[in-house]
Write a protein that holds these residues in place. Sequence first.
Motif, mmCIF file in Angstrom:
data_model
loop_
_atom_site.group_PDB
_atom_site.id
_atom_site.type_symbol
_atom_site.label_atom_id
_atom_site.label_comp_id
_atom_site.label_asym_id
_atom_site.label_seq_id
_atom_site.Cartn_x
_atom_site.Cartn_y
_atom_site.Cartn_z
ATOM 1 N N SER A 5 1.181 -1.386 -0.217
ATOM 2 C CA SER A 5 0.049 -0.037 -0.478
ATOM 3 C C SER A 5 0.878 0.835 0.138
ATOM 4 C CB SER A 5 -0.879 0.549 1.395
ATOM 5 O OG SER A 5 -1.846 0.971 1.368
ATOM 6 N N THR A 6 0.442 2.120 -1.114
ATOM 7 C CA THR A 6 1.884 3.337 -0.630
ATOM 8 C C THR A 6 0.926 3.870 -0.749
ATOM 9 O OG1 THR A 6 0.752 3.723 -3.358
ATOM 10 C CG2 THR A 6 2.827 1.949 -3.017
ATOM 11 N N ALA A 7 1.473 5.438 0.077
ATOM 12 C CA ALA A 7 1.039 6.858 0.315
ATOM 13 C C ALA A 7 0.187 7.447 -1.419
ATOM 14 C CB ALA A 7 1.651 7.807 0.860
ATOM 15 N N ARG A 8 1.151 7.215 -1.657
ATOM 16 C CA ARG A 8 1.115 8.130 -3.091
ATOM 17 C C ARG A 8 -0.428 8.122 -3.060
ATOM 18 N NH1 ARG A 8 1.031 11.694 -6.220
ATOM 19 N NH2 ARG A 8 0.836 11.356 -8.363
ATOM 20 N N THR A 9 -0.524 7.015 -3.387
ATOM 21 C CA THR A 9 -1.651 5.881 -5.212
ATOM 22 C C THR A 9 -3.086 5.599 -3.518
ATOM 23 O OG1 THR A 9 -1.199 3.611 -4.506
ATOM 24 C CG2 THR A 9 -0.992 4.934 -6.620
ATOM 25 N N GLY A 10 -2.256 5.556 -2.283
ATOM 26 C CA GLY A 10 -3.429 5.073 -1.065
ATOM 27 C C GLY A 10 -4.329 3.685 -1.707
ATOM 28 N N CYS A 11 -3.492 2.456 -2.007
ATOM 29 C CA CYS A 11 -4.192 1.267 -2.401
ATOM 30 C C CYS A 11 -2.898 0.460 -2.315
ATOM 31 C CB CYS A 11 -4.891 1.357 -3.547
ATOM 32 S SG CYS A 11 -3.972 2.029 -5.699
ATOM 33 N N SER A 12 -3.240 -0.511 -2.962
ATOM 34 C CA SER A 12 -2.098 -1.905 -2.782
ATOM 35 C C SER A 12 -2.229 -1.933 -4.606
ATOM 36 C CB SER A 12 -3.119 -3.305 -2.653
ATOM 37 O OG SER A 12 -3.379 -2.985 -0.936
ATOM 38 N N THR A 13 -0.894 -2.002 -4.949
ATOM 39 C CA THR A 13 -0.277 -2.175 -5.653
ATOM 40 C C THR A 13 0.968 -2.880 -5.862
ATOM 41 O OG1 THR A 13 1.570 -0.278 -5.567
ATOM 42 C CG2 THR A 13 -0.415 0.691 -6.501
ATOM 43 N N PRO A 14 1.275 -3.642 -7.245
ATOM 44 C CA PRO A 14 2.429 -4.546 -7.530
ATOM 45 C C PRO A 14 3.517 -3.433 -6.538
ATOM 46 C CG PRO A 14 1.280 -4.459 -8.929
ATOM 47 C CD PRO A 14 0.800 -3.367 -8.187
ATOM 48 N N TRP A 56 -5.522 -6.972 -13.632
ATOM 49 C CA TRP A 56 -6.357 -6.424 -12.269
ATOM 50 C C TRP A 56 -6.730 -5.675 -11.958
ATOM 51 C CZ3 TRP A 56 -4.946 -5.578 -7.575
ATOM 52 C CH2 TRP A 56 -6.757 -5.769 -6.442
ATOM 53 N N TYR A 57 -5.203 -4.830 -12.344
ATOM 54 C CA TYR A 57 -5.219 -3.525 -11.215
ATOM 55 C C TYR A 57 -6.330 -2.310 -12.053
ATOM 56 C CZ TYR A 57 -2.681 0.782 -10.115
ATOM 57 O OH TYR A 57 -2.783 2.604 -9.060
ATOM 58 N N ARG A 58 -5.426 -3.065 -13.803
ATOM 59 C CA ARG A 58 -6.535 -2.168 -14.543
ATOM 60 C C ARG A 58 -8.187 -1.824 -13.662
ATOM 61 N NH1 ARG A 58 -2.932 -3.284 -18.239
ATOM 62 N NH2 ARG A 58 -4.396 -4.883 -19.224
ATOM 63 N N LEU A 59 -8.514 -2.931 -13.941
ATOM 64 C CA LEU A 59 -9.889 -3.728 -13.179
ATOM 65 C C LEU A 59 -10.375 -2.706 -11.901
ATOM 66 C CD1 LEU A 59 -9.985 -6.918 -15.151
ATOM 67 C CD2 LEU A 59 -11.312 -5.132 -15.995
ATOM 68 N N GLU A 60 -9.575 -3.417 -11.249
ATOM 69 C CA GLU A 60 -9.781 -2.595 -9.530
ATOM 70 C C GLU A 60 -9.888 -1.652 -9.745
ATOM 71 O OE1 GLU A 60 -10.697 -4.171 -5.842
ATOM 72 O OE2 GLU A 60 -10.854 -5.275 -8.072
ATOM 73 N N ARG A 61 -8.680 -0.799 -9.480
ATOM 74 C CA ARG A 61 -8.831 0.938 -9.751
ATOM 75 C C ARG A 61 -8.916 1.341 -10.336
ATOM 76 N NH1 ARG A 61 -8.196 -0.194 -4.150
ATOM 77 N NH2 ARG A 61 -6.922 -1.946 -3.435
ATOM 78 N N ALA A 62 -8.923 1.783 -11.823
ATOM 79 C CA ALA A 62 -8.940 1.872 -12.690
ATOM 80 C C ALA A 62 -10.452 3.398 -12.375
ATOM 81 C CB ALA A 62 -9.750 2.011 -14.101
ATOM 82 N N GLY A 63 -9.325 4.724 -12.651
ATOM 83 C CA GLY A 63 -9.839 5.866 -11.822
ATOM 84 C C GLY A 63 -10.165 5.845 -10.841
#
Length: 182
Positions: A5-14, A56-63
């Motif tokens: 989880s990153t502070a910049r994105t606020g979400c889980s990322t690889p 998965w990332y694009r589908l789950e987090r897009a926009g």
Amino acid sequence: MMWTSTARTGCSTPSSTTFVTTLRDTPIDATDLPEYAGRLFDGYEARPHVQRLATWYRLERAGSQGVIDIVVSSMQAKVDAVAKAQADGLLTDRWSAADLLGQVLHICGLWSAMTPELAALVSDEDQAHRRTVVVDAVRALIAWSGRPGPRARIAAWWPSCDPTLGKPPCCRLGGCGLGGAG
């Protein structure tokens, strides 16, 4: 693969290691986009999990979340390289640099984005064939049909580098393969 989880994105990322490895292993050569596409395809084949995770990332987090800085930086450098090649007349300017890069990237992912139904129809095609399809598709994409780059347009109307005519403008700017030395 580690997800963080990153502070910049606020979400889980690889993890950034996954991105750095993928980006490092396939530097762009905007003067040879077909071969770049082939190398990118090779990377997708060697690490199919990266494409699946990216999907998965694009589908789950897009926009819904922020962007990943390392990916933005990498994409900007690639767009800049394509734009420079376009300005130098080495690539078509039929599309913006970002649009052209986007098309190349999607062509490279053709085989990993296939539906199971289409995959069943092409299951007998080996990796070498699939790579050739990607390289040839990008070669066709950047072919000098439509609106070629500025040097190619000059080549189309300038009869030659005949000394009685003088050198075409591109030869005076540093050479273009029309026979002038610059």
